[in-house]
Structures are given as C-alpha cells and as structure tokens.
Design a protein around this motif. Structure first.
Motif, short mmCIF file in Angstrom:
data_model
loop_
_atom_site.label_atom_id
_atom_site.label_comp_id
_atom_site.label_asym_id
_atom_site.label_seq_id
_atom_site.Cartn_x
_atom_site.Cartn_y
_atom_site.Cartn_z
N THR A 114 43.87 43.74 29.71
CA THR A 114 44.39 42.98 30.84
C THR A 114 43.30 42.04 31.36
OG1 THR A 114 45.58 43.18 32.95
CG2 THR A 114 43.69 44.64 32.65
N THR A 115 43.66 41.28 32.35
CA THR A 115 42.69 40.50 33.11
C THR A 115 42.84 40.93 34.56
OG1 THR A 115 42.93 38.64 31.61
CG2 THR A 115 41.90 38.18 33.72
N VAL A 116 41.72 41.19 35.22
CA VAL A 116 41.71 41.69 36.59
C VAL A 116 40.92 40.72 37.44
CG1 VAL A 116 40.94 43.63 38.04
CG2 VAL A 116 41.74 44.07 35.72
N GLU A 117 41.38 40.51 38.66
CA GLU A 117 40.56 39.73 39.59
C GLU A 117 39.23 40.46 39.74
OE1 GLU A 117 42.11 38.44 43.35
OE2 GLU A 117 44.14 38.37 42.52
N LYS A 146 37.55 52.47 38.08
CA LYS A 146 37.54 53.87 38.55
C LYS A 146 38.84 54.55 38.14
CE LYS A 146 34.49 53.47 42.54
NZ LYS A 146 34.40 53.49 44.02
N ASP A 147 39.94 53.89 38.37
CA ASP A 147 41.25 54.45 38.02
C ASP A 147 41.39 54.59 36.50
OD1 ASP A 147 44.02 55.21 38.74
OD2 ASP A 147 44.54 53.37 37.66
N GLN A 175 38.71 43.04 42.30
CA GLN A 175 39.45 44.29 42.13
C GLN A 175 38.98 45.10 40.93
OE1 GLN A 175 41.62 45.31 44.42
NE2 GLN A 175 41.03 43.45 45.50
N LEU A 176 37.92 44.64 40.26
CA LEU A 176 37.49 45.29 39.03
C LEU A 176 37.01 46.72 39.23
CD1 LEU A 176 37.04 45.13 36.00
CD2 LEU A 176 34.78 44.14 36.46
N LYS A 180 35.78 34.76 39.04
CA LYS A 180 37.13 34.96 39.57
C LYS A 180 37.89 36.07 38.85
CE LYS A 180 37.65 30.19 41.03
NZ LYS A 180 38.42 28.96 40.86
N ARG A 181 37.79 36.05 37.51
CA ARG A 181 38.58 36.98 36.69
C ARG A 181 37.69 37.67 35.68
NH1 ARG A 181 40.39 32.31 36.68
NH2 ARG A 181 39.39 31.92 34.71
N THR A 182 38.14 38.85 35.27
CA THR A 182 37.43 39.61 34.25
C THR A 182 38.42 40.04 33.18
OG1 THR A 182 35.78 40.37 35.83
CG2 THR A 182 36.05 41.68 33.83
#
Length: 134
Positions: free
Chosen positions: A26-29, A38-39, A32-33, A8-10
C-alpha cells in the motif's frame, strides 16, 4: 518489508513467506506510517525491514536524505527488535514509472504518485531479495 519513505507518502511492499516475489502492499500518508506499522507488525510476521536511502548519482546525500535519517532514528526507537537494512533507492521511482508504462497504464494512472511509491518499494524489495539469493 520495504519502506520507500517520503515527505508526504510512503510506499510499502512485502514478500511472500518463501521470499521469492515482492508485492506492493500500500501507500500510507507518512504522518500515519507509525500507527500503520504498529498495527501491521502486530498482525503479520515481519523478519526484516529494508528502508530506501536516497542518494545522488555521485553517492552524495539528497534533499530527502535527512528526512529518511530522522525516520530511521524514530523507527529504531519504536521497534528496537526489528532488524533494518538500508538500501540504495536510486532509480526506483524512474523504474516504477517505466514499469507502469510497460503495464499499459494510462497517463492519468501513471501520474498517481501513491502508486509510483508503492511500485518503487516493490522494486526495491525485489532487487534486495535478488541480491541476497544469488
């Protein structure tokens, strides 16, 4: 950069330019990783990515190992020039929870799984840096 990949999260962590101190980013879904990375890679200089490898006490694969393997394959295709290292992530979540307790975080804050993932990535990165700077 350290990546503590999950279903779920990274959790993500980075280091200072001198590679002395790891800091939670941070933690990203997890869905959306890839766009996040990339950004981030376009904006920031990243020399290497370490990816936590889930293992059991006996060094066997866990239920999450195939998920991480799949992510690593995708990562290598998307970012072929980015060096990666896999590191043992055993105990990092437990260490993160213990650190949160030591920091005096309240029970509700300690239940924040996103924060646990970010702290686990930070611990993973700090241990990696400590191991190469000995």
């Amino acid at each position: 950069m350290a990546i503590d990949y999950g279903l779920k999260r990274t959790g993500l962590a980075v280091t200072d330019p001198l590679q002395i101190i790891a800091t939670g980013l941070t933690t990203v879904e997890s869905k959306q990783l890839t766009p996040y990375l990339k950004d981030y890679f376009q904006k920031e200089q990243v020399e290497m990515v370490i990816i936590g490898e889930p293992r059991n006490w006996d060094d066997s694969a866990t239920h999450a190992t195939p998920l991480v393997e799949k992510f690593v394959k995708e990562f290598v295709k998307l970012f072929p020039s980015m060096p990666i290292r896999r590191v043992d992530e055993r105990f990092t979540s437990k260490m993160a929870k213990a650190a949160m307790l030591e920091m005096g975080l309240k029970k509700m804050q300690r239940r924040n799984k996103a924060l646990v993932d970010e702290i686990a990535a930070t611990i993973m990165l700090q241990e990696f840096m400590n191991s190469i700077n000995r």
